[in-house]
Design a protein around this motif. Sequence first.
Motif, PDB file in Angstrom:
ATOM      1  N   ARG A 110      -4.608  11.853   1.718  1.00  0.00           N
ATOM      2  CA  ARG A 110      -4.760  11.356   0.348  1.00  0.00           C
ATOM      3  C   ARG A 110      -5.938  10.400   0.292  1.00  0.00           C
ATOM      4  N   GLU A 136      -7.812   7.417  -1.809  1.00  0.00           N
ATOM      5  CA  GLU A 136      -7.576   6.394  -2.838  1.00  0.00           C
ATOM      6  C   GLU A 136      -8.945   5.933  -3.347  1.00  0.00           C
ATOM      7  N   THR A 182      -3.951   8.086   4.488  1.00  0.00           N
ATOM      8  CA  THR A 182      -4.572   7.621   3.252  1.00  0.00           C
ATOM      9  C   THR A 182      -5.953   7.057   3.571  1.00  0.00           C
ATOM     10  N   ARG A 184       1.624  10.566   5.718  1.00  0.00           N
ATOM     11  CA  ARG A 184       0.345  11.085   5.225  1.00  0.00           C
ATOM     12  C   ARG A 184      -0.766  10.118   5.589  1.00  0.00           C
ATOM     13  N   ARG A 217      -9.408   5.239   2.078  1.00  0.00           N
ATOM     14  CA  ARG A 217      -9.909   4.480   0.929  1.00  0.00           C
ATOM     15  C   ARG A 217     -11.389   4.783   0.733  1.00  0.00           C
ATOM     16  N   ASP A 236       0.800  -1.208   0.000  1.00  0.00           N
ATOM     17  CA  ASP A 236       0.000   0.000   0.000  1.00  0.00           C
ATOM     18  C   ASP A 236       0.842   1.271   0.000  1.00  0.00           C
ATOM     19  N   ASP A 252       5.144   4.278   4.189  1.00  0.00           N
ATOM     20  CA  ASP A 252       4.524   5.112   5.212  1.00  0.00           C
ATOM     21  C   ASP A 252       5.261   6.444   5.252  1.00  0.00           C
ATOM     22  N   ASN A 296      -7.182  15.439  -3.690  1.00  0.00           N
ATOM     23  CA  ASN A 296      -5.785  15.077  -3.448  1.00  0.00           C
ATOM     24  C   ASN A 296      -4.843  16.236  -3.793  1.00  0.00           C
TER      25      ASN A 296
END
Lengths: 277, 428
Positions: free
Chosen positions: B64, B66, B33, B31, B35, B25, B28, B57
């Motif tokens: 962030r 995804e 992330t 940030r 989903r 993924d 690290d 983003n």
Amino acid sequence: MRTSTAARTGQYAALLGYLVFLAFPFLWLISIAFKPPRELASLHPTWIPENPTLDNFRQAFDEQPLLHAGLNSLLAALGAAVIAVLIATPMAYVVARRRGRLAKAATGWVVVSQAFPFVLVIIPLFLVLKNLGLINSVPGLVMVYVVWSLPFALWMLAGYVRAVPRELEEAAAVDGAGRLRTLVSVTAPLLAPGIVATALFAFITAWNEFFFALVLLKTPEKQTLPVILTHFIGAEGVADLGPLAAAAFLATLPSLVVFALIQRRITGGMLAGAVKS
Amino acid sequence: MTRTRILTLFACAVLLLAGCTGGGDGADDGRITLRFLSLAWQDESVKANRELVREWNATHPDVRVEYVQGSWDSVHDQLLTSFEGGEAPDIIHDASDDLADFAYGGYLADLTDLLPARLRSDIPRHSWETVTFGDGVYGVPFLQEPRVLIANATLLKESGVRIPTPEHPWTWAEFRQVTKELSGKGRYGVAWPLKEPVSATLNLSLSTGGRLFHRGDDGKVTVRLEDGDEVVPRTVHDQVGTDRSASPTTLGSGGSDTLPGFFAGKYAMVPLGFSYRQQIEQQAPEGFDWQVLPAPAGADGLAQGVSPQTLSIAEDSPHKKEAAAFVDFLLQPDNMVRLALGDWMLPTGEQALKDPALHTAERSWATGTALAAHLRPAPAQSVRGYAEWKDKVATPALQEYYSGAIGMDELRHRLEEDGNLVLARYQR
């Protein structure tokens, strides 16, 4: 016994009918894949598209990562097939050649394991793979496919091993070959068609599998073709029919090609010339 | 086969597995992330969702998002296993009628204190009711669609019948009369695609005051078929069996299945979801003239039930605040409009509903938008045991009633007697 002309004609007609029955869905899929939307909604559909188009293929590739998914499917299916065969071959030899309670129990377990529904195992499997850090990874999926196809692969291969005459192994032993040498040099080559058939079974099972892939693969770059195909279906089952058919057609091709390439190995004379009578 | 060959084969397998190994993924880098499981599926809708994720983003380097593509077909199974395995996406796109079990199961975060006041006040109370279970709010309803009549405009004009508008809709009795007038010469006035008859019947029955599910003082729900519940099923039944103004063959069809006959002029009207316009626009023959009409009105006007599309946050998400911020971004009025246009649906937000793009006559957007205020939570949203009642009792009973195999008394008996036995098991 002679077969009358009428009977033979009937047999050919039945065979032709069966072939048409088998081919119909695939031919219809191809037809849909090349039709523009307006022809798809026609009340009088035609076999041959009147205005054939590649737009469905273009749209399918634009909307979904088909190539990437195809590669994932290929890796998962090939990995599952190779590993399943590597593990199943020696196991099958033991099950076929040893006559004892253990071999019987193993065969019984193989049969029973085929009756387990997917939903029964998916959550424990998910947790195990999560602890191993193998969620959302193709190797994790390969492991599942190997485990899933192994019992049937074992069953299939055991049958092929039983068909290899013991006399050949005994002759090798007389010539001084050890058990491993006998298995590798004598039995394994004769098992080639069986190994190919088993590998094909494992490959196609993994290639078509949907549920495990759906649950275990989280991100689009890891997903396989069967999962990606569902993305063309919307709420209440409404489907984007053209691109779905185009993608499904492409997804069918690799397994057809693999089958076409190796089917002769399966049907070829397995033991031709092995034992002189 | 030599030992070398076997070793080579084994090495190939190892290499193959090594090749399979994904990149994980990502490193690290500190940030966050998130989903986002999206069920967008139409081309324009997927593009709109992806663009919004890209925009987020670009402006939020520390959080962030995804984009994860899901599918309506399998979302329930996928979510269930993800929740059980602690691997659920942070932000979940689904429909309100799928949320109850997840909400009661503790899988979804209560959004009551997570959402900004702007969003809470922008979406009407009746929409929030579709995602409220017990004391908590477990999703944000953001897209919805009314069931409408999609009509062959040429046939409608030729027949000379009054064209209904949201201000002056047809009554159910008038609708029945109109379908009779539109029938004949091998044509039916209407084609009901009732492969899934329960939600269509229940949702449309709100217009005639139908409730079907009655909650007692003890909190328990029972099924009771009253006068208001009978109007819609009786209309369909009579159109098919008595008037011959509705096609009997489409009763077992899905919405898309009726379109070829509709385009060929076999049916003058088809009751469908508002978003079906996208398919019609794409598939209709050149020059085919169609328009959207409001569904008939009853004692309660144009009211009808809906199950909006929703955005939820997983209870297990370690970044609920950030996830709520993304949901707020996604559902800013302008963005909600983009999502609605992409899916050919209506936004729930009042600000978004004012957007001029949703009030044009083109593709009948204005007609649908005018119906938004009449949409209510689908009657069975929070009834536990509804799914079993629907599958085992109501679906076969309604299918038999519509096809003429049983009468209204038998329909009532099945929905009430058999249905209450099912619901009772969930309410002990």
